[in-house]
Design a protein around this motif. Structure first.
Motif, mmCIF file in Angstrom:
data_model
loop_
_atom_site.group_PDB
_atom_site.id
_atom_site.type_symbol
_atom_site.label_atom_id
_atom_site.label_comp_id
_atom_site.label_asym_id
_atom_site.label_seq_id
_atom_site.Cartn_x
_atom_site.Cartn_y
_atom_site.Cartn_z
ATOM 1 N N PRO A 47 61.729 42.769 56.990
ATOM 2 C CA PRO A 47 63.130 42.970 56.918
ATOM 3 C C PRO A 47 63.017 44.119 55.843
ATOM 4 C CG PRO A 47 62.577 40.748 56.186
ATOM 5 C CD PRO A 47 61.672 41.257 56.756
ATOM 6 N N HIS A 48 62.478 43.898 54.800
ATOM 7 C CA HIS A 48 62.224 44.763 53.585
ATOM 8 C C HIS A 48 61.918 46.155 53.814
ATOM 9 C CE1 HIS A 48 63.424 40.990 51.595
ATOM 10 N NE2 HIS A 48 62.251 40.592 52.072
ATOM 11 N N GLY A 49 61.362 46.547 54.866
ATOM 12 C CA GLY A 49 61.155 47.772 55.321
ATOM 13 C C GLY A 49 59.351 47.654 55.414
ATOM 14 N N PRO A 50 58.828 49.008 55.760
ATOM 15 C CA PRO A 50 57.261 49.186 55.843
ATOM 16 C C PRO A 50 56.684 49.146 54.456
ATOM 17 C CG PRO A 50 58.226 51.336 56.379
ATOM 18 C CD PRO A 50 59.586 50.136 56.450
ATOM 19 N N VAL A 51 56.524 48.213 53.587
ATOM 20 C CA VAL A 51 56.254 48.313 52.262
ATOM 21 C C VAL A 51 54.881 48.595 52.053
ATOM 22 C CG1 VAL A 51 57.903 46.551 51.720
ATOM 23 C CG2 VAL A 51 55.730 45.713 52.259
ATOM 24 N N TRP A 52 54.262 48.521 53.193
ATOM 25 C CA TRP A 52 52.709 48.810 52.968
ATOM 26 C C TRP A 52 52.435 50.260 53.758
ATOM 27 C CZ3 TRP A 52 50.789 46.488 48.977
ATOM 28 C CH2 TRP A 52 51.101 45.160 49.197
ATOM 29 N N SER A 53 53.325 51.052 53.901
ATOM 30 C CA SER A 53 53.135 52.322 54.405
ATOM 31 C C SER A 53 52.607 53.243 53.609
ATOM 32 C CB SER A 53 54.165 52.825 55.305
ATOM 33 O OG SER A 53 55.315 53.220 54.140
ATOM 34 N N GLY A 54 52.066 54.612 53.815
ATOM 35 C CA GLY A 54 51.643 55.753 53.029
ATOM 36 C C GLY A 54 49.990 55.430 52.870
ATOM 37 N N SER A 55 49.375 56.462 52.196
ATOM 38 C CA SER A 55 47.957 56.436 51.974
ATOM 39 C C SER A 55 47.464 55.839 50.766
ATOM 40 C CB SER A 55 47.549 57.976 52.124
ATOM 41 O OG SER A 55 48.234 58.711 51.068
ATOM 42 N N ALA A 56 48.517 55.261 50.068
ATOM 43 C CA ALA A 56 48.249 54.621 48.680
ATOM 44 C C ALA A 56 47.061 53.454 48.682
ATOM 45 C CB ALA A 56 49.371 54.161 48.114
#
Length: 231
Positions: A73-82
């Motif tokens: 519910p807090h969004g795609p917190v683990w998205s991105g290439s980091a």
């Protein structure tokens, strides 16, 4: 023979670059009282047929968390290439534990493990100290912005990050050796989260290929050395 051995060495070197698949914590419970009190989260990691118990405590309440998988519910917190621009092959999916007030974190495992990685998201205006030498495996922009820029401590035991938005740090830290836990400290900030993973012990395809090439080379060299010379 020299040309063949050179080809073997060049092929083997090209296969040494491989990704590390991680088994991330399945967080299942959070316990905390109202006010500024210690908080506890528990979960498990499935590792090669075994279940590793994981307990995380913080000296102050958690500010936010997501348990049990599924949509966050807090969004795609683990998205991105980091989280995957280093050795790590797979980023966490959705689960995490988030902190607000400054404190000391203690993560313990119910048995000794190695290949421990810590994925961290949205660490802004932070001074993070693990109390031991660490390796930043990857970092970069994440779901909450940031550039992935950080400054390591001289002793290599932690790092500092800047302010919002460019200093909002996302990345993965690797901890070396066999261990039953680790204990970082952190600063007060709106919220910043983490989760814990352990590297799978199953050899990656590149490693298997490397062994195969080495065995083939030994076999060919052995055959040639055992063949008698003719005049």
């Amino acid at each position: 023979m020299k040309k063949f051995l050179t080809l073997v060495l060049l092929t083997a070197a090209s296969l040494q670059v491989e990704a590390t698949p991680l088994n991330w914590t399945d967080w299942t419970s959070v316990t905390q009282a109202s006010g500024v009190n210690p908080a506890t989260a528990t979960g498990t990691i499935d590792l090669n047929g075994s279940t590793i118990g994981v307990t995380l405590t913080n000296t102050s309440n958690f500010s936010v968390w997501h348990l049990g998988g599924g949509a966050n519910p807090h969004g795609p917190v683990w998205s991105g290439s980091a989280y995957t621009n280093g050795d790590v092959d797979n980023a966490p999916v959705s689960e995490f534990i988030g902190f607000g007030l400054a404190g000391a974190v203690s993560v313990t495992f119910d048995q000794a493990v190695s290949g421990v990685y810590v994925a961290m998201n949205s660490w802004e205006n932070q001074s993070v100290n693990f109390g031991e030498a660490i390796t930043v495996d990857s970092s970069g922009p994440g779901n909450f912005g940031g550039t992935g820029v950080y400054t390591s401590y001289v002793n290599g035991e932690g790092f500092t990050t800047g302010g919002n938005p460019s200093g909002n740090w996302h990345g993965v830290v690797e901890l070396s050796g066999s261990r039953t836990g680790f204990s970082p400290t952190h600063n007060t900030e709106n919220w910043h989260g983490l989760t814990v993973g352990i590297a799978s012990e199953v050899p990656a395809p590149a490693t298997i290929g490397l062994f195969g090439i080495a065995l083939l080379a030994l076999r060919v060299v052995g055959r040639r050395s055992s063949t008698p010379k003719t005049s």
